[in-house]
Design an enzyme around this catalytic site. Structure first.
Site, PDB file in Angstrom:
ATOM      1  N   HIS A 170       0.915  -1.109  -0.038  1.00 58.47           N
ATOM      2  CA  HIS A 170       0.003  -0.233   0.054  1.00 58.47           C
ATOM      3  C   HIS A 170       0.963   1.287  -0.112  1.00 58.47           C
ATOM      4  O   HIS A 170       0.156   2.206   0.184  1.00 58.47           O
ATOM      5  CB  HIS A 170      -0.868   0.074   1.138  1.00 58.47           C
ATOM      6  CG  HIS A 170      -1.926  -1.065   1.025  1.00 58.47           C
ATOM      7  ND1 HIS A 170      -3.245  -0.672   0.680  1.00 58.47           N
ATOM      8  CD2 HIS A 170      -1.867  -2.247   1.669  1.00 58.47           C
ATOM      9  CE1 HIS A 170      -3.859  -1.769   0.838  1.00 58.47           C
ATOM     10  NE2 HIS A 170      -3.138  -2.677   1.366  1.00 58.47           N
TER      11      HIS A 170
ATOM     12  N   LYS B 146      -7.960  13.879   4.619  1.00 55.14           N
ATOM     13  CA  LYS B 146      -7.180  12.660   4.654  1.00 55.14           C
ATOM     14  C   LYS B 146      -6.254  12.923   5.977  1.00 55.14           C
ATOM     15  O   LYS B 146      -6.266  13.984   6.561  1.00 55.14           O
ATOM     16  CB  LYS B 146      -6.404  12.631   3.262  1.00 55.14           C
ATOM     17  CG  LYS B 146      -5.726  14.002   2.692  1.00 55.14           C
ATOM     18  CD  LYS B 146      -5.235  13.797   1.428  1.00 55.14           C
ATOM     19  CE  LYS B 146      -6.020  13.936   0.160  1.00 55.14           C
ATOM     20  NZ  LYS B 146      -6.499  12.777  -0.625  1.00 55.14           N
ATOM     21  N   ARG B 147      -5.391  11.992   6.047  1.00 55.65           N
ATOM     22  CA  ARG B 147      -4.307  12.328   6.970  1.00 55.65           C
ATOM     23  C   ARG B 147      -3.554  13.472   6.642  1.00 55.65           C
ATOM     24  O   ARG B 147      -3.382  13.474   5.491  1.00 55.65           O
ATOM     25  CB  ARG B 147      -3.529  10.877   7.366  1.00 55.65           C
ATOM     26  CG  ARG B 147      -4.297   9.782   7.956  1.00 55.65           C
ATOM     27  CD  ARG B 147      -4.937  10.175   9.297  1.00 55.65           C
ATOM     28  NE  ARG B 147      -3.616  10.312  10.192  1.00 55.65           N
ATOM     29  CZ  ARG B 147      -3.128   9.402  11.202  1.00 55.65           C
ATOM     30  NH1 ARG B 147      -4.181   8.261  11.360  1.00 55.65           N
ATOM     31  NH2 ARG B 147      -2.227   9.378  11.688  1.00 55.65           N
TER      32      ARG B 147
ATOM     33  N   LYS C 272       0.990  14.392   1.187  1.00 61.28           N
ATOM     34  CA  LYS C 272      -0.245  14.772   0.551  1.00 61.28           C
ATOM     35  C   LYS C 272      -0.602  16.222   0.245  1.00 61.28           C
ATOM     36  O   LYS C 272      -1.468  16.776  -0.375  1.00 61.28           O
ATOM     37  CB  LYS C 272      -1.220  14.401   1.706  1.00 61.28           C
ATOM     38  CG  LYS C 272      -1.417  12.651   1.793  1.00 61.28           C
ATOM     39  CD  LYS C 272      -2.379  12.480   2.801  1.00 61.28           C
ATOM     40  CE  LYS C 272      -2.318  10.737   2.971  1.00 61.28           C
ATOM     41  NZ  LYS C 272      -2.856   9.960   2.095  1.00 61.28           N
TER      42      LYS C 272
ATOM     43  N   THR D  72      -8.379   6.628  -2.164  1.00 61.51           N
ATOM     44  CA  THR D  72      -9.660   6.249  -2.344  1.00 61.51           C
ATOM     45  C   THR D  72     -10.787   7.262  -2.070  1.00 61.51           C
ATOM     46  O   THR D  72     -11.707   7.199  -2.649  1.00 61.51           O
ATOM     47  CB  THR D  72     -10.223   4.704  -1.250  1.00 61.51           C
ATOM     48  OG1 THR D  72      -9.522   5.200  -0.048  1.00 61.51           O
ATOM     49  CG2 THR D  72      -9.547   3.693  -1.745  1.00 61.51           C
TER      50      THR D  72
ATOM     51  N   LYS E 285     -14.692   8.347  -4.093  1.00 60.59           N
ATOM     52  CA  LYS E 285     -15.897   8.685  -3.325  1.00 60.59           C
ATOM     53  C   LYS E 285     -16.176  10.179  -3.902  1.00 60.59           C
ATOM     54  O   LYS E 285     -17.478  10.305  -4.057  1.00 60.59           O
ATOM     55  CB  LYS E 285     -15.622   8.593  -1.777  1.00 60.59           C
ATOM     56  CG  LYS E 285     -15.210   7.294  -1.466  1.00 60.59           C
ATOM     57  CD  LYS E 285     -14.668   7.471   0.138  1.00 60.59           C
ATOM     58  CE  LYS E 285     -13.952   6.273   0.605  1.00 60.59           C
ATOM     59  NZ  LYS E 285     -13.197   6.151   1.853  1.00 60.59           N
TER      60      LYS E 285
HETATM   61  C1  OAK Z   1      -0.838   2.397   6.244  1.00 59.13           C
HETATM   62  C2  OAK Z   1       0.193   1.950   6.903  1.00 59.13           C
HETATM   63  C3  OAK Z   1       1.289   1.329   6.463  1.00 59.13           C
HETATM   64  C4  OAK Z   1       1.266   1.315   4.783  1.00 59.13           C
HETATM   65  C5  OAK Z   1       0.361   2.001   4.205  1.00 59.13           C
HETATM   66  C6  OAK Z   1      -0.792   2.544   4.794  1.00 59.13           C
HETATM   67  C7  OAK Z   1      -1.824   3.006   4.010  1.00 59.13           C
HETATM   68  O1  OAK Z   1      -2.928   3.409   4.483  1.00 59.13           O
HETATM   69  N1  OAK Z   1      -1.768   3.206   2.756  1.00 59.13           N
HETATM   70  C8  OAK Z   1      -2.792   3.573   2.154  1.00 59.13           C
HETATM   71  O2  OAK Z   1      -3.417   2.760   1.355  1.00 59.13           O
HETATM   72  C9  OAK Z   1      -4.738   3.186   0.660  1.00 59.13           C
HETATM   73  C10 OAK Z   1      -5.310   1.845   0.301  1.00 59.13           C
HETATM   74  O3  OAK Z   1      -4.677   1.121  -0.491  1.00 59.13           O
HETATM   75  C11 OAK Z   1      -4.109   3.847  -0.617  1.00 59.13           C
HETATM   76  O4  OAK Z   1      -5.394   4.356  -1.298  1.00 59.13           O
HETATM   77  C12 OAK Z   1      -3.426   5.090  -0.233  1.00 59.13           C
HETATM   78  O5  OAK Z   1      -2.901   5.636  -1.403  1.00 59.13           O
HETATM   79  C13 OAK Z   1      -2.290   4.668   0.864  1.00 59.13           C
HETATM   80  O6  OAK Z   1      -1.439   5.683   1.249  1.00 59.13           O
END
Ligand code: OAK
Length: 797
Positions: free
Chosen positions: A348, A527-528, A533, A635, A639
């Site tokens: 991710h 978002k965070r 970002k 995501t 939305k």
């Molecule tokens: C959180 C902790 C560790 C590694 C990744 C994440 C995370 O939330 N990544 C996010 O995952 C989403 C779902 O795939 C993506 O849409 C976001 O871009 C990504 O930052």
């Protein structure tokens, strides 16, 4: 279910489950009674789905995730069970406010952001499709912290969603699994016995996840950590009360809190323990179920697919091998093969600070047998591929990304661009060795929560135009396209948005005491808070725009409300400064009599799933402005598009695919591409050059530096300013000028409301592909090799 039956069911639970008399019932009691009434209906369908899975010997999907960012469950359950009318009518008769009940439910915030919310959407989609599945995670006692602002600064408070009874879960004391840590290993031939020095118990709690129309229901099983031996009576009798309770407190720590870091690795011992705790419990539960049905472990990959949601459950590789070799006597190489064919891994993020690496010393102390197996797995892999070029163990650390890759038969990225970047950067060498392993599965969102439930006005309009098949076949939204040429339809589309904006304006007036103009562009970034970002890019543009309005306050500006929402990780200093700056900017701009009718900034605290459900349907402009190459997918972007907000965004993550679907003319594109970003970074002094070339940017930065937003402490934001001027790793300055241009294009477009409505409606019509149903079908075909089971008939509404 008729309203009368619903009313009876609610009253029954009120009296006999909650022990309350209707005359004295509070909102909480009504909410619980309604939840239990709805839950009863779900349980039958849930059981039926389980029965069918066993009877049909279907392959099961197991989704292992450290996070499930679910939000509220009641409305989701009511909508999917088609019980909304019955519930509303019944409550009306009982003179109870339905909306107040829904709002009373705390969010289940067992996640930080994208990864956790994706897991929640996937659970709902798997149930809708009828994919036999089970989600496994941790039942955190305290979910993601609550955010409050104190003089503009973020203050974190513990979240306590379990302080009230949780209506949706079933405690499973009979599903209690021993989990060990530490101790020593005794090798006997090819097998080994592990004698842990510390033991605790993982106890399951099951939440049914019901799909659309109640046709299928899967389980989310969350583990709670419990002590092996509760209470030390000897110590208690000696009068040592605190020590008597110690073992219990210690064990419970494991499922106490969710680590609040999003995409940053902390390398903490407790975190590794949490990871092993839930992964091991889940695997042993999976094997127990498998062995109750089959007696040949070589069938495991045919009957179970285990998905690792990022590397957090990566210990699943060695743990599964251990369970097969040490506890079942399977040969090591065969065990690795079985495990690999069962496991798959989703990446991710490629941000270096997010890639998990565990210190070998720590790993060896907590999981001595697993460390041995990791070395052997690594050696075997190097032997198999005939090179020592790639390794999962390096420099005294276990690299969990590499380990996951080696132990998975499929590895997937979450958008087309991100998947290509995986192949060319972090996993380049492994990809060359295993060219068929990496696949793409672009993320999606569930249309039940993210359109049908959160935006009833737009949903009704859509259903009136094309029927309701879109709810589980979202690509049907394309049928809206011919309606977009119909002036009456477009007017209704715009009216739905306007009413949503009115609702939001009223809510903001009430909660934040800020008046906003519903006719303004609602420009939203939720978002965070993270440098990549680039909320600070948005802020710089806001400041530059404000200064320009001040220069010439009487020139007909297009009014705008900038809405921010998001939490900063408690230890992420820079992100917290951005939070504070946002609040300081809001304070100055909102009270400026020259400009405030044209430009306001609002930042509601404690952004969460429920707040997203309020904001997204009321948004005009969706800010997706990450540095290209950094946002794996996003995501929220999906939305917004689905709910008819136009995107202003970079070519990053799934923005690329959104733009292709909604067509470039309905998307405000700006900024460098991922390749250009990599080139630009090589130029020394890139930010200085960008600032020198754009007087608007220079003026905005100078306003911050001079303390215009912090007059009582002019130096407050010198950290941010220095970073922008001298480092600017995320290329905020270099992208500013083009971002400004795109924002002015958005102004111009918004000033032509009919054209805007057409573009917005086009976004809705073309967003069907971003349903998580489509994503799940992709995983089922390419990764899990699983099929949907024949589903149960529709739940009678
Ligand atoms: C959180 C902790 C560790 C590694 C990744 C994440 C995370 O939330 N990544 C996010 O995952 C989403 C779902 O795939 C993506 O849409 C976001 O871009 C990504 O930052």
């Amino acid at each position: 279910m008729t309203p009368a039956q619903m009313k009876d069911a609610i009253l029954h639970h009120l009296v006999y489950t909650l022990g309350k008399d209707a005359a004295h019932a509070q909102t909480y009691d009504w909410r619980m009674a309604l939840s239990f009434a709805v839950r009863d209906k779900i349980v039958d369908r849930w059981f039926e789905a389980t029965r069918r899975t066993y009877a049909g010997q279907h392959k099961r999907v197991y989704y292992l995730s450290m996070e499930f960012l679910i939000g509220r469950l009641l409305k989701d359950a009511i909508i999917n069970m088609r019980l909304e009318e019955a519930a509303i009518d019944a409550l009306q008769e009982l003179k109870v406010d339905y909306q107040a009940i829904l709002e009373d439910e705390p969010d289940a915030a067992l996640g930080n952001g994208g990864l956790g919310r994706l897991a929640a959407c996937f659970m709902e989609s798997m149930s809708t499709i009828g994919c036999p599945a089970m989600g496994y995670g941790i039942r955190y006692e305290n979910g993601l912290f609550r955010q409050r602002f104190e003089n503009g600064r973020q203050v974190e408070e513990p979240e306590d969603w379990l302080s009230q009874r949780h209506a949706w879960e079933f405690e499973r004391p009979e599903v209690s699994i021993d989990i060990g840590f530490g101790g020593h290993v005794q090798e006997i031939g090819k097998r080994a016995n592990w004698y842990p020095s510390e033991m605790l118990i993982a106890m399951g709690h099951d939440t049914p996840i019901i799909g659309w129309r109640g046709r299928w229901g899967n389980t989310l099983r969350l583990w709670e950590a419990r002590p092996m031996h509760g209470f030390d009576l000897q110590r208690f009798n000696r009068g040592d009360y605190a020590a008597a309770a110690e073992p219990e407190a210690l064990a419970r720590t494991l499922s106490r809190v969710l680590y609040p870091d999003d995409t940053t690795e902390q390398g903490k011992e407790l975190r590794l323990k949490q990871e092993f705790f839930f992964t091991s419990a889940s695997l042993r539960d999976i094997l127990r179920r498998f062995e109750s049905e089959y007696d040949d472990l070589r069938l495991l990959p045919k009957k179970a697919a285990i998905q690792m949601n990022d590397t957090h459950p990566a210990i699943a590789g060695p743990e599964l091998v251990r369970l097969l070799v040490d506890e079942r006597g399977i040969d090591f190489e065969e065990a690795v093969g079985i495990a690999r064919n069962t496991l798959s891994y989703t990446n991710h993020t490629l941000l270096p600070e997010a890639l998990e690496r565990w210190d070998e010393g720590l790993m060896g102390r907590l999981l001595p047998r697993h460390l041995q197996l990791i070395f052997r797995i690594n050696e075997l892999h190097m032997k198999d591929v005939g090179t020592r070029k790639v390794t999962a163990v390096d420099d005294g650390h276990v690299k969990m990304g590499e380990l996951s890759f080696i132990m998975a038969h499929r590895v997937n990225g979450v958008s087309a661009l991100h998947t290509e970047l995986m192949k060319s950067t972090v996993f380049k060498d492994l990809h060359e060795l295993h060219p068929n392993r990496i696949v793409n599965e672009t993320n999606g969102v569930t249309p039940r929560r993210w359109l049908l439930s959160c935006n009833p006005r737009l949903s009704t309009l859509i259903t009136d135009a094309i029927g309701d098949d879109w709810v589980d076949d979202l690509e049907q939204l394309e049928k809206l396209e011919p309606h977009i040429d119909d002036a009456a339809f477009l007017e209704s589309y715009a009216a739905a948005k306007r009413q949503n904006k009115n609702d939001l304006a009223n809510w903001i007036a009430e909660k934040l005491e800020v008046g906003i103009d519903p006719e303004a562009i609602f420009d939203v970034q939720i978002k965070r808070i993270h440098e990549y970002k680039r909320q600070h890019l948005n802020l710089l543009e806001t400041i530059a725009h404000w200064l320009e309005i001040r220069d010439n306050p009487n020139q007909g500006w297009v009014p705008r409300v900038k809405i921010f929402g998001g939490k900063a990780a408690p230890g992420y200093v820079f992100a917290k400064e951005i939070v504070r700056l946002t609040n300081d900017v809001a304070k100055v701009l909102n009270s400026d009599p020259l400009t405030s009718r044209y430009l306001k900034v609002v930042y509601p605290p404690n952004y969460n799933v429920s707040l997203a459900e309020k904001l997204i349907p009321a948004s005009d402009l969706s800010e997706q402005i990450s540095t290209a190459g950094k946002e794996a997918s996003g995501t929220g972007n999906m939305k917004f598009a689905l709910n008819g907000a136009l995107t202003i965004g970079t070519l990053d993550g799934a923005n690329v695919e959104i733009r292709e679907h909604v067509k470039p003319e309905n998307f405000f594109l700006f900024g460098m591409t991922a390749d250009e970003v990599m080139e630009r970074r090589k130029i020394g002094g890139h930010s200085g050059q960008a600032i020198a070339a754009d007087p608007r940017l220079a003026r905005a930065i100078e306003a911050i530096r001079a303390g215009r937003f912090s007059p009582d402490e002019p130096g407050r934001y010198h950290g941010i300013v220095d970073n922008l001027v001298h480092h600017d790793y995320f290329l905020v300055c270099s992208d500013f000028t083009d971002y400004w241009r795109a924002q002015r294009e958005a102004d111009t477009a918004f000033a032509a409301p009919k054209d805007w409505a057409r573009m917005a409606a086009f976004n809705t019509a073309r967003s069907g592909w971003f349903s998580s149903d489509r994503t799940i079908r992709g995983y089922m075909a390419d990764v899990w090799h699983a099929e949907a089971a024949p589903t149960v008939e529709d739940a009678a509404g």
